[in-house]
Write a protein that holds these residues in place. Sequence first.
Motif, PDB file in Angstrom:
ATOM      1  N   GLY A 350       0.824  -1.203   0.000  1.00 58.11           N
ATOM      2  CA  GLY A 350       0.000   0.000   0.000  1.00 58.11           C
ATOM      3  C   GLY A 350       0.859   1.253   0.000  1.00 58.11           C
ATOM      4  O   GLY A 350       0.589   2.221  -0.724  1.00 58.11           O
ATOM      5  N   ASN A 351       1.923   1.234   0.806  1.00 58.33           N
ATOM      6  CA  ASN A 351       2.840   2.377   0.849  1.00 58.33           C
ATOM      7  C   ASN A 351       3.432   2.665  -0.520  1.00 58.33           C
ATOM      8  O   ASN A 351       3.479   3.818  -0.968  1.00 58.33           O
ATOM      9  CB  ASN A 351       3.997   2.093   1.829  1.00 58.33           C
ATOM     10  CG  ASN A 351       3.562   2.102   3.274  1.00 58.33           C
ATOM     11  OD1 ASN A 351       2.511   2.642   3.611  1.00 58.33           O
ATOM     12  ND2 ASN A 351       4.373   1.506   4.137  1.00 58.33           N
ATOM     13  N   ILE A 352       3.904   1.615  -1.180  1.00 54.09           N
ATOM     14  CA  ILE A 352       4.620   1.811  -2.441  1.00 54.09           C
ATOM     15  C   ILE A 352       3.650   2.214  -3.546  1.00 54.09           C
ATOM     16  O   ILE A 352       4.025   2.967  -4.458  1.00 54.09           O
ATOM     17  CB  ILE A 352       5.419   0.530  -2.808  1.00 54.09           C
ATOM     18  CG1 ILE A 352       6.736   0.916  -3.490  1.00 54.09           C
ATOM     19  CG2 ILE A 352       4.636  -0.422  -3.660  1.00 54.09           C
ATOM     20  CD1 ILE A 352       7.740   1.572  -2.601  1.00 54.09           C
ATOM     21  N   TYR A 353       2.397   1.756  -3.485  1.00 55.05           N
ATOM     22  CA  TYR A 353       1.397   2.201  -4.467  1.00 55.05           C
ATOM     23  C   TYR A 353       1.168   3.702  -4.343  1.00 55.05           C
ATOM     24  O   TYR A 353       1.136   4.428  -5.346  1.00 55.05           O
ATOM     25  CB  TYR A 353       0.083   1.447  -4.281  1.00 55.05           C
ATOM     26  CG  TYR A 353      -0.972   1.870  -5.285  1.00 55.05           C
ATOM     27  CD1 TYR A 353      -1.115   1.208  -6.502  1.00 55.05           C
ATOM     28  CD2 TYR A 353      -1.810   2.958  -5.028  1.00 55.05           C
ATOM     29  CE1 TYR A 353      -2.059   1.624  -7.436  1.00 55.05           C
ATOM     30  CE2 TYR A 353      -2.750   3.375  -5.952  1.00 55.05           C
ATOM     31  CZ  TYR A 353      -2.873   2.699  -7.155  1.00 55.05           C
ATOM     32  OH  TYR A 353      -3.796   3.126  -8.080  1.00 55.05           O
ATOM     33  N   ARG A 354       0.986   4.160  -3.111  1.00 50.80           N
ATOM     34  CA  ARG A 354       0.706   5.584  -2.899  1.00 50.80           C
ATOM     35  C   ARG A 354       1.927   6.460  -3.205  1.00 50.80           C
ATOM     36  O   ARG A 354       1.791   7.595  -3.666  1.00 50.80           O
ATOM     37  CB  ARG A 354       0.237   5.802  -1.458  1.00 50.80           C
ATOM     38  CG  ARG A 354      -1.137   5.224  -1.156  1.00 50.80           C
ATOM     39  CD  ARG A 354      -1.578   5.552   0.257  1.00 50.80           C
ATOM     40  NE  ARG A 354      -0.800   4.818   1.254  1.00 50.80           N
ATOM     41  CZ  ARG A 354      -1.137   3.631   1.747  1.00 50.80           C
ATOM     42  NH1 ARG A 354      -2.248   3.032   1.322  1.00 50.80           N
ATOM     43  NH2 ARG A 354      -0.382   3.031   2.652  1.00 50.80           N
ATOM     44  N   LYS A 355       3.098   5.924  -2.947  1.00 49.88           N
ATOM     45  CA  LYS A 355       4.328   6.705  -3.098  1.00 49.88           C
ATOM     46  C   LYS A 355       4.716   6.888  -4.561  1.00 49.88           C
ATOM     47  O   LYS A 355       5.171   7.964  -4.960  1.00 49.88           O
ATOM     48  CB  LYS A 355       5.472   6.033  -2.334  1.00 49.88           C
ATOM     49  CG  LYS A 355       6.743   6.846  -2.266  1.00 49.88           C
ATOM     50  CD  LYS A 355       7.743   6.179  -1.327  1.00 49.88           C
ATOM     51  CE  LYS A 355       8.973   7.054  -1.140  1.00 49.88           C
ATOM     52  NZ  LYS A 355       9.944   6.423  -0.211  1.00 49.88           N
ATOM     53  N   HIS A 356       4.565   5.835  -5.352  1.00 48.45           N
ATOM     54  CA  HIS A 356       4.966   5.870  -6.758  1.00 48.45           C
ATOM     55  C   HIS A 356       3.723   5.668  -7.629  1.00 48.45           C
ATOM     56  O   HIS A 356       3.425   4.557  -8.070  1.00 48.45           O
ATOM     57  CB  HIS A 356       6.023   4.806  -7.040  1.00 48.45           C
ATOM     58  CG  HIS A 356       7.258   4.948  -6.206  1.00 48.45           C
ATOM     59  ND1 HIS A 356       8.101   6.037  -6.303  1.00 48.45           N
ATOM     60  CD2 HIS A 356       7.794   4.138  -5.241  1.00 48.45           C
ATOM     61  CE1 HIS A 356       9.098   5.898  -5.446  1.00 48.45           C
ATOM     62  NE2 HIS A 356       8.940   4.761  -4.790  1.00 48.45           N
ATOM     63  N   LYS A 357       2.984   6.726  -7.828  1.00 48.87           N
ATOM     64  CA  LYS A 357       1.699   6.674  -8.527  1.00 48.87           C
ATOM     65  C   LYS A 357       1.830   6.036  -9.911  1.00 48.87           C
ATOM     66  O   LYS A 357       2.709   6.417 -10.697  1.00 48.87           O
ATOM     67  CB  LYS A 357       1.134   8.089  -8.688  1.00 48.87           C
ATOM     68  CG  LYS A 357       0.856   8.817  -7.377  1.00 48.87           C
ATOM     69  CD  LYS A 357      -0.317   8.197  -6.627  1.00 48.87           C
ATOM     70  CE  LYS A 357      -0.683   9.036  -5.410  1.00 48.87           C
ATOM     71  NZ  LYS A 357      -1.813   8.458  -4.649  1.00 48.87           N
ATOM     72  N   GLY A 358       0.982   5.065 -10.171  1.00 45.23           N
ATOM     73  CA  GLY A 358       0.932   4.446 -11.485  1.00 45.23           C
ATOM     74  C   GLY A 358       1.915   3.324 -11.714  1.00 45.23           C
ATOM     75  O   GLY A 358       1.855   2.640 -12.739  1.00 45.23           O
TER      76      GLY A 358
END
Length: 416
Positions: A350-358
């Motif tokens: 979840g963190n990495i999805y929000r941090k690096h959009k797309g």
Amino acid sequence: MQRAFDRARLLVQETRGEKSTRKNEGFPSTERSLPNLGSPFSIPITQNISSYLGKNNPFAGPINPKTESVWLFDNTAYRPIHPYPHAAQPWQASFSAAFFKTETGKDISKVVADIADKIGLKNEGSEEERERGEQTIAKRLQPFADVVAPARWVEVKLPDGKRQRLGPGGRSATSEQIITFPSDHTNGQVVETDAVNPELTPIGPMTTTFAEPEGWLVISDVDDTIKVTLTPSPVGILRSTFLSDPEVIASMPALYTHVHSLLNPTWFYLSASPYNLYPFLRTFLHANYPKGTILLRDASWMDLSGFFMSLTMGTEAYKTGEMDKVHSWLPRRKVLCVGDSTQSDPEAYGNIYRKHKGWVKKIFIRKVTDVAEMASEEKNSPERFEKAFKDVPKDVWQLFEDPNELYAAVDALKAT
């Protein structure tokens, strides 16, 4: 000192959920009861002190083929992305190595006996089977008992024939450096690099897989996602790591074969295990899953309590950091993340999805229900997943218990 620093860092990174699980399942008491393997730094004082200087160590020297060895870790080569329209950049990769003393004569028989007792080996099978079990424990335990060799470097022969020095190793006797390759390599190509003296590398040469900027990339957890580890249980971890034959999670090899044939991704296996387990995990993965780069913790403690702490503390921060590194290498790839509910995979993904959009296109989380310690946990609660995947679209993340549930979702990724 380094060991104390590593433990302090884990305490800072430990989440509330990890602290609760460790307390409920008795990890701290188990760690206190584990025998001491001795200091990993049984080396001359000059090497010991100067090891804090890392690659700038003026006292570093070449590895001694009579008393030392080195592990070379598989890696992935990538082309750096230029911020402006630009010609394709040269290939480069992060080369890592770990240096050890050989045949240091440590007596680990008491430690073997202690592990055998904790997992109940004395109550199983015939005397001959128990002896074989203790031999297996001793073999898998040895990398935790080996003395590390800081301040050492090794000369390797790159695929183009050039020689390159790796190292010197720092405090934990590991080194990491970026090396540039010639441009005449293709996506998916695999090449080998070995020490100029192959006798120095007991686990064999390392492989480099080339990955162009575009395409698919899989980041897969290992423990209880594709390999039975029983991470919620101290005894389960001891048994699965040091005694039992490595066991795949049912139907996961077939699923990964399907993913590989359909998407042709580059593979990264991300585990919170310390690098002591690299040969063990590499053999397991090569036998059952598509080959890829294994990302492990650079642990310097070389003891069993540290092993437990590595697997169960600060895993969210560690995995997020490692995925940040992968993103810096391959920011244009489309990413499929696969993990499970025993540790912090949902939160890290979840963190990495929000941090690096797309960047992350799909997340699969195995809902672990076949481990007794998970029965009363909140780890499988809807509230936990909703919180972990806050602001992540519902069609991006998917829970599963049986891998066969995922084929339609995988097939749909082909058109993404």
